[in-house]
Design an enzyme around this catalytic site. Structure first.
Site, PDB file in Angstrom:
ATOM      1  N   ASP A  19     -22.407  31.432  -0.536  1.00 44.04           N
ATOM      2  CA  ASP A  19     -21.906  30.572  -1.557  1.00 44.04           C
ATOM      3  C   ASP A  19     -20.206  31.135  -1.969  1.00 44.04           C
ATOM      4  O   ASP A  19     -19.357  30.542  -1.955  1.00 44.04           O
ATOM      5  CB  ASP A  19     -22.790  30.618  -2.980  1.00 44.04           C
ATOM      6  CG  ASP A  19     -22.897  29.284  -3.472  1.00 44.04           C
ATOM      7  OD1 ASP A  19     -22.591  28.135  -2.825  1.00 44.04           O
ATOM      8  OD2 ASP A  19     -23.560  29.153  -4.595  1.00 44.04           O
ATOM      9  N   ASP A  20     -20.323  32.408  -2.113  1.00 47.09           N
ATOM     10  CA  ASP A  20     -19.049  33.076  -2.422  1.00 47.09           C
ATOM     11  C   ASP A  20     -18.119  33.033  -1.288  1.00 47.09           C
ATOM     12  O   ASP A  20     -16.745  32.766  -1.641  1.00 47.09           O
ATOM     13  CB  ASP A  20     -19.241  34.454  -2.953  1.00 47.09           C
ATOM     14  CG  ASP A  20     -19.718  34.686  -4.296  1.00 47.09           C
ATOM     15  OD1 ASP A  20     -18.906  35.064  -5.288  1.00 47.09           O
ATOM     16  OD2 ASP A  20     -20.871  34.765  -4.582  1.00 47.09           O
TER      17      ASP A  20
END
Length: 660
Positions: free
Chosen positions: A405-406
Site C-alpha cells: 500500500d505505502d
C-alpha cells in the site's frame, strides 16, 4: 419464503436510489468557491509540513493503547511516573461512554475487552473502584459476562498480573519456531503483525511469569461466577471436524506436553525465539513500528530474565517516547506513526490540486520519501526471495516490514514531483525498482495483500488469537486498487494488470460495492477501486462499474455527504450507512468522478457538502475513526484524512468541470 441476502441488498439499493432521485433538486456548484476551498486547504496542509519535508498526523486508537502504558510500565519497571499516571487517567476517563463502557471507535457501542483493560489500568493507577464512573464500568463488564467472556489477548494480559488463570490461555509451544519455513505450518504463514506478536507470546506463554500487584489493583470483582465455577477451556469441541475444533484439540495436546518433565528442545527453542525477537527490533526501538508486538516483545525479554539495562529493552522503552502525545492534562500513546503514508498522500493532494511539480514543498517531500526507500531484505523475502528490495513502509523506522500500500502510493506521489538536475534520474530509478517490487508481490489470485505474498492458509483464521488479532494477511480490493492505479498509468505489465482486474471483478459484492480492509469500509474500497479502474482505462459503461456507481449514489446522506461506521465489519448490512464525514465523502466523490459522474446531482451535492462543512482554516472537523487495524476489533483515526482526501476530491472535480 425468506428473502436472500443478495435480494435484500439489491432491494435496499433500489429503494434508496428512488428516494434520492425524488428528493434531489437541480443545483449547481460554485466553481470559484471550489477554487477558494482548494487554496485554503493547500495553505493549511503546507503549514503542517515539517522542516525535514514530511507530514505526519496524529494517529488515535481506542483507550487500551494509552491505558496499557500503565500495566506495561508496572510490569517492566515496577513503578509508574505519578504525573503520567494522572494524565492517563484523565485521558481514559474522558473517553468513557454514558453506560460506563469504552468503545473500540468514536461513538461506537461499548466493548467488553476495552472496558476490562481500561478498568484494570485505572485500578493499577490507584483509582478507587468506589468512584461512580468505575462502578458504571464494572456494571457494564458484569452485564456482558465478565472476564470469562473476554477475548484471548485480554485474558493473557490479565494473566501477566495474576488476574486470570494461565490455564485459560492458549498453548503455543516455542518449539514451533524451530519448524523450517518450507514446512506447511511455520511462523511465516502468519501475517506480519501476528507473527511478531506470536513469537513473543511463545516465550510469555512458556514462562507464564506473573507480576505481583497490590491487592487494591486486583479485579476479582469483574467475574460473574465464583472461582470454582469458572471454565478455563478455550471453547467447545464440536462433534464433526472443523478447523476450530482441530486447534482446540491441538491446544489440549500442547498443554499435555507442557506437563511432561522432559522437553528436549525447549531451551533451544527459547533461545531461537529470543534471537528472533532481538533481530526484529527496529532502529527506533519498536517491533514493526506498531504497539502490539512491541509491548509483548518487551514483556517476553523480561520473562526471560533480562533487566532494564539490557540493550534491547532499554532501546525499546526509550523508543516509546516518540509515540507519546502528551500535554499538561492528558497522556496518550499512539498505536503507530504514519509519516510515509501521510507524506505520500499530502504530495498527491497538493500535486492534483495545482501545485507545480517543482514546488519547493513537493521537492522537499520527495527527497524525504526517497530517503525512506528500503533497500534491504525483510520477512517478505521468505516467500519472495528473487526480487530486489525497493519499497517503503508506513512508519519512520520499519525496514523489515515494508508494505504494498505505502509503496504504491509513494510511487504515485513521486511521479507528481520534478526534482532538479540529476536527482530526477535517481527518482526515476527508485520508481522503476518500486514498480518491479509491487509486481513481484502480487499473489496467485491476482490481488495484493498488505505485507506478504500468498499469505492465505485459511485454517489459521481459526486459531484462538483470531478473536482479536487477524492472523492472516489476505489480498484485499483496496490494496489491489492502489497497485492497479500504479500499474495502469502508464501500463507496465499487462499480464499483472489483467490478473488484477479479474481479481477485482471477482471480489465485487452482489450490490456493486467492494470491501475495504484498511479503511472504513465499503465506501473506501469502492471509491478506491473505481479510481483504479479509471487509471487502468477500463470502460466505465460496463455493467459492473455501473453497479458500483449505483451503490455509491444509494448511500448518499441527506446532507450530501457519505459516511459509514466501523460496525459495518460486524454487520455488512450496515454498509454505507453512517453520519457524513469529510474523508468518506471524498472517497465516494473520487470514485464517482473517476467513473464519469462529475456532472451528476450526487457529485454536485457531495462537493457542496465539502464546501459547506469546511472550516475557515481550510480543514474539516472529523472525530470518526475511518481507518482499520483489525476488522471487528481495532480501529484508527488518521488526523490528516480529513485534509488531504477532501482536497483530492475537490481538485478532481475542478479538473473535470473545467475540462482540463
Amino acid at each position: 419464503m425468506a428473502k436472500s441476502k443478495e435480494f435484500r441488498l439489491s432491494e435496499n439499493i433500489a429503494e434508496t436510489e428512488k428516494r434520492m432521485t425524488s428528493e434531489a433538486s437541480p443545483l449547481e456548484v460554485d466553481i470559484s468557491a471550489v477554487g477558494q476551498a482548494i487554496k485554503k486547504t493547500q495553505d493549511y496542509l503546507l503549514g503542517l509540513q515539517s522542516q525535514d519535508g514530511y507530514w505526519v498526523g496524529d494517529l488515535e486508537a481506542d483507550v487500551t493503547v494509552a491505558a496499557g502504558y500503565i500495566p506495561l510500565m508496572y510490569f517492566m519497571t515496577g513503578q509508574i511516573d505519578g504525573k503520567r499516571r494522572q494524565k492517563v487517567n484523565n485521558y481514559v476517563k474522558s473517553k468513557q461512554r454514558a453506560d460506563g463502557s469504552w468503545s473500540t471507535y468514536y461513538d461506537g457501542p461499548g466493548d467488553l475487552n476495552v472496558t476490562i483493560q481500561a478498568y484494570f489500568a485505572l485500578k493499577l493507577a490507584g483509582v478507587s473502584p468506589s468512584e461512580s464512573f468505575m462502578q458504571r464500568a464494572r456494571e457494564f463488564v458484569l452485564t456482558h459476562g465478565g472476564i470469562s467472556k473476554a477475548n484471548t489477548l485480554t485474558k493473557i494480559w490479565l494473566s501477566l498480573f495474576g488476574q486470570y488463570d494461565w490455564r485459560g490461555t492458549p498453548g503455543i509451544p516455542p518449539e514451533i519456531i524451530l519448524l523450517p519455513d518450507w514446512f506447511y505450518f511455520n511462523i511465516y504463514e502468519f501475517a506480519s503483525w501476528s507473527r511478531a506478536t506470536i513469537v513473543a507470546l511463545m516465550v510469555v506463554l512458556a514462562k507464564k511469569t506473573t507480576c505481583q500487584i497490590p491487592e487494591s489493583a486486583q479485579v476479582s470483582e469483574l467475574y460473574v461466577e465464583p472461582e470454582s465455577q469458572r471454565d478455563y477451556s478455550l471453547g467447545k469441541i464440536e462433534k464433526f471436524f472443523r478447523w476450530r475444533s482441530f486447534f482446540l484439540w491441538l491446544d489440549r495436546l500442547f498443554k499435555a506436553g507442557e506437563k511432561l518433565p522432559f522437553k528436549p528442545v525447549r531451551q533451544l527453542a527459547l533461545r531461537k525465539a529470543e534471537r528472533w525477537v532481538t533481530e526484529h527490533q527496529e532502529a527506533d526501538g519498536s517491533w514493526g513500528g506498531i504497539m502490539l508486538p512491541w509491548v509483548y516483545s518487551l514483556i517476553a525479554l523480561k520473562c526471560l530474565g533480562h533487566n532494564l539495562d539490557h540493550p534491547v529493552i532499554d532501546k525499546g522503552l526509550k523508543g516509546l517516547e516518540d509515540f507519546i502525545m502528551e500535554d499538561s492534562d492528558v497522556f496518550r500513546l499512539q498505536p503507530a506513526t504514519s509519516p510515509v503514508w501521510d507524506t505520500a498522500w499530502a504530495v498527491i493532494a497538493l500535486g492534483k490540486s495545482g501545485l507545480p511539480a517543482h514546488h519547493s514543498a513537493l521537492v522537499k517531500a520527495a527527497r524525504w520519501l526517497l530517503g525512506q526507500e528500503i533497500r534491504i531484505g525483510g520477512d517478505w523475502q521468505i516467500k519472495n526471495s528473487k526480487v530486489e528490495p525497493g519499497c517503503w513502509a508506513f512508519e519512520f523506522e520499519n525496514d523489515l516490514y515494508p508494505d504494498i500500500d505505502d509503496t504504491a502510493v509513494v510511487l504515485e506521489a513521486l511521479m507528481k514531483v520534478r526534482l532538479p538536475g540529476g536527482e530526477d534520474a535517481g527518482k526515476t530509478e527508485a520508481i522503476k525498482r518500486g514498480r518491479q517490487w509491487v509486481i513481484a508481490m502480487q499473489s496467485h489470485n491476482g490481488g495484493w495483500a498488505a505485507f506478504d505474498r500468498n499469505n492465505n492458509k485459511k485454517m489459521l483464521a481459526y486459531i484462538p488469537f483470531a478473536d482479536f488479532m487477524t492472523p492472516l494477511d489476505p489480498t484485499s480490493p483496496d490494496v489491489t486498487a492502489h497497485a492497479v492505479e500504479l500499474l495502469g498509468e502508464p501500463k507496465t505489465d499487462s499480464s499483472s494488470l489483467k490478473l488484477a482486474l479479474s481479481y477485482l471483478k471477482r471480489e465485487q459484492e452482489p450490490d456493486g460495492a467492494w470491501y475495504g480492509r484498511w479503511g472504513v469500509n465499503y465506501i473506501y474500497g469502492t471509491g478506491l477501486v473505481l479510481d483504479a479502474l479509471q487509471a487502468a482505462k477500463e470502460d466505465t459503461t460496463q455493467s459492473y462499474i455501473r453497479r458500483a456507481v449505483s451503490w455509491l449514489k444509494s448511500c448518499q446522506n441527506q446532507d450530501g455527504g457519505w459516511g459509514e461506521t466501523c460496525h459495518t465489519y460486524e454487520d455488512p448490512f450496515c454498509r454505507g450507512k453512517g453520519p457524513s464525514t469529510a474523508s468518506q465523502t471524498a472517497w465516494a466523490l473520487s470514485g464517482l468522478i473517476a467513473a464519469g459522474e462529475q456532472v451528476s446531482t450526487a457529485v454536485k451535492r457531495g462537493i457542496n457538502y465539502l464546501l459547506n462543512s469546511q472550516k475557515d482554516d481550510g480543514s474539516w472537523q472529523e472525530d470518526a475513526y475511518t481507518g482499520t487495524g483489525f476488522p471487528g476489533a481495532f480501529y484508527l483515526r488518521y488526523d490528516l484524512y480529513r485534509i488531504y482526501f477532501p482536497l483530492i476530491a475537490l481538485a478532481q472535480y475542478r479538473v473535470f468541470s473545467q475540462g482540463v
